[in-house]
Design an enzyme around this catalytic site. Structure first.
Site, PDB file in Angstrom:
ATOM      1  N   ALA A  13       0.833  -1.206   0.000  1.00  0.00           N
ATOM      2  CA  ALA A  13       0.000   0.000   0.000  1.00  0.00           C
ATOM      3  C   ALA A  13       0.871   1.260   0.000  1.00  0.00           C
ATOM      4  O   ALA A  13       0.348   2.380  -0.042  1.00  0.00           O
ATOM      5  CB  ALA A  13      -0.931  -0.006   1.212  1.00  0.00           C
ATOM      6  N   GLY A  14       2.175   1.074   0.061  1.00  0.00           N
ATOM      7  CA  GLY A  14       3.072   2.239   0.034  1.00  0.00           C
ATOM      8  C   GLY A  14       3.325   2.848   1.399  1.00  0.00           C
ATOM      9  O   GLY A  14       3.647   4.036   1.505  1.00  0.00           O
ATOM     10  N   ASP A  84       7.732   2.173  11.767  1.00  0.00           N
ATOM     11  CA  ASP A  84       7.298   1.307  10.665  1.00  0.00           C
ATOM     12  C   ASP A  84       6.979  -0.090  11.198  1.00  0.00           C
ATOM     13  O   ASP A  84       7.486  -0.481  12.251  1.00  0.00           O
ATOM     14  CB  ASP A  84       8.421   1.218   9.619  1.00  0.00           C
ATOM     15  CG  ASP A  84       7.921   0.708   8.267  1.00  0.00           C
ATOM     16  OD1 ASP A  84       6.686   0.690   8.050  1.00  0.00           O
ATOM     17  OD2 ASP A  84       8.750   0.332   7.420  1.00  0.00           O
ATOM     18  N   GLU A  85       6.158  -0.832  10.482  1.00  0.00           N
ATOM     19  CA  GLU A  85       5.847  -2.237  10.814  1.00  0.00           C
ATOM     20  C   GLU A  85       5.404  -2.410  12.266  1.00  0.00           C
ATOM     21  O   GLU A  85       5.836  -3.348  12.953  1.00  0.00           O
ATOM     22  CB  GLU A  85       7.081  -3.124  10.539  1.00  0.00           C
ATOM     23  CG  GLU A  85       7.669  -2.995   9.147  1.00  0.00           C
ATOM     24  CD  GLU A  85       6.880  -3.715   8.065  1.00  0.00           C
ATOM     25  OE1 GLU A  85       5.781  -4.218   8.355  1.00  0.00           O
ATOM     26  OE2 GLU A  85       7.342  -3.730   6.916  1.00  0.00           O
ATOM     27  N   CYS A 142      -6.615  -4.244  -5.352  1.00  0.00           N
ATOM     28  CA  CYS A 142      -6.737  -5.663  -5.662  1.00  0.00           C
ATOM     29  C   CYS A 142      -6.584  -5.811  -7.184  1.00  0.00           C
ATOM     30  O   CYS A 142      -6.775  -4.842  -7.919  1.00  0.00           O
ATOM     31  CB  CYS A 142      -8.117  -6.143  -5.210  1.00  0.00           C
ATOM     32  SG  CYS A 142      -8.447  -7.876  -5.555  1.00  0.00           S
ATOM     33  N   CYS A 144      -8.567  -6.970  -9.172  1.00  0.00           N
ATOM     34  CA  CYS A 144      -9.848  -6.696  -9.832  1.00  0.00           C
ATOM     35  C   CYS A 144     -10.146  -5.199  -9.892  1.00  0.00           C
ATOM     36  O   CYS A 144     -11.132  -4.787 -10.491  1.00  0.00           O
ATOM     37  CB  CYS A 144     -10.974  -7.425  -9.112  1.00  0.00           C
ATOM     38  SG  CYS A 144     -11.411  -6.650  -7.539  1.00  0.00           S
ATOM     39  N   CYS A 176      -9.254  -7.479  -2.283  1.00  0.00           N
ATOM     40  CA  CYS A 176     -10.512  -6.948  -1.777  1.00  0.00           C
ATOM     41  C   CYS A 176     -11.245  -8.080  -1.046  1.00  0.00           C
ATOM     42  O   CYS A 176     -10.867  -9.252  -1.179  1.00  0.00           O
ATOM     43  CB  CYS A 176     -11.370  -6.403  -2.912  1.00  0.00           C
ATOM     44  SG  CYS A 176     -12.057  -7.688  -3.966  1.00  0.00           S
TER      45      CYS A 176
HETATM   46 ZN   LIG Z   1     -10.730  -8.052  -5.832  1.00  0.00          ZN
END
Ligand SMILES: [Zn+2]
Length: 188
Positions: A13-14, A84-85, A142, A144, A176
């Site tokens: 996700a950056g 982070d993390e 995702c 999709c 998703c």
């Molecule tokens: Zn999806």
């Protein structure tokens, strides 16, 4: 008053890129930003490395809450703390970060995953949701095209290892809810 902000998202996700930009913004203005990550996160050794190729050495590798508390209170003129993390931290480390934010009046930004590949929240992530003044979601897409909310583990043969050990290059994919249900839940 300074805020404790929790920024969460799936793999890819950056998060590291966003976090390094924050550190850079402070340092460009000659302000001291402390960069912390969990000791057990061995990816990148003692640096935070973004997928875009930027990296910065961490100021502290957090292990115990006591150690983190001692480190934070040994520092002066801190403008911001970025971690982070955070999902890999012990829960008491989140309490230490939050208490430091409130006592020293220094903003703290905690970046991490919400859930592991089984769809369960990490204990430290739950603590972040409980304590945060502000919560932000960074979304990866995702395949999709919908917003990714889950971390799907590719090559599920190592199913006895709990949680996400390493965000590692291509071990996990953002998915998703619909695709995660079809791929990870429905077939079991
Ligand atoms: Zn999806």
């Amino acid at each position: 008053m300074a805020k404790f902000k929790y920024v969460y998202g799936t793999v890819k996700a950056g998060k590291s890129t966003a976090l390094l930009q924050v550190v850079h913004n402070y340092e460009q203005n000659w302000m001291k930003a402390l960069l912390i990550k969990p000791k057990r996160d061995t990816k990148g050794n003692d640096s935070v490395v973004s997928r875009l190729g930027v990296s910065r050495k961490v100021d502290y590798l957090a292990d115990t809450g006591e150690g983190l508390h001692a480190f934070l209170h040994s520092q002066s003129c801190v403008a911001c703390v970025v971690c982070d993390e955070v999902q890999f931290l012990e829960q008491d480390c989140i309490d230490v970060l939050w208490a430091y934010c409130k006592k020293a009046n220094v903003p703290v930004l905690a970046y991490g995953l919400r859930t592991d590949y089984t769809g369960k929240a990490f204990p430290a992530s739950i603590r972040c949701f409980e304590l945060a003044d502000e919560v932000e979601e960074l979304a990866a897409l995702c395949n999709c095209g919908r917003k990714g909310r889950f971390n799907y583990k590719l090559n599920q043969e190592n199913t006895n290892s709990a949680g996400i050990e390493d965000e590692g290059v291509d071990k996990y994919r953002p998915m998703c809810g619909q695709c995660y249900y079809e791929s990870a839940v429905k077939g079991e």
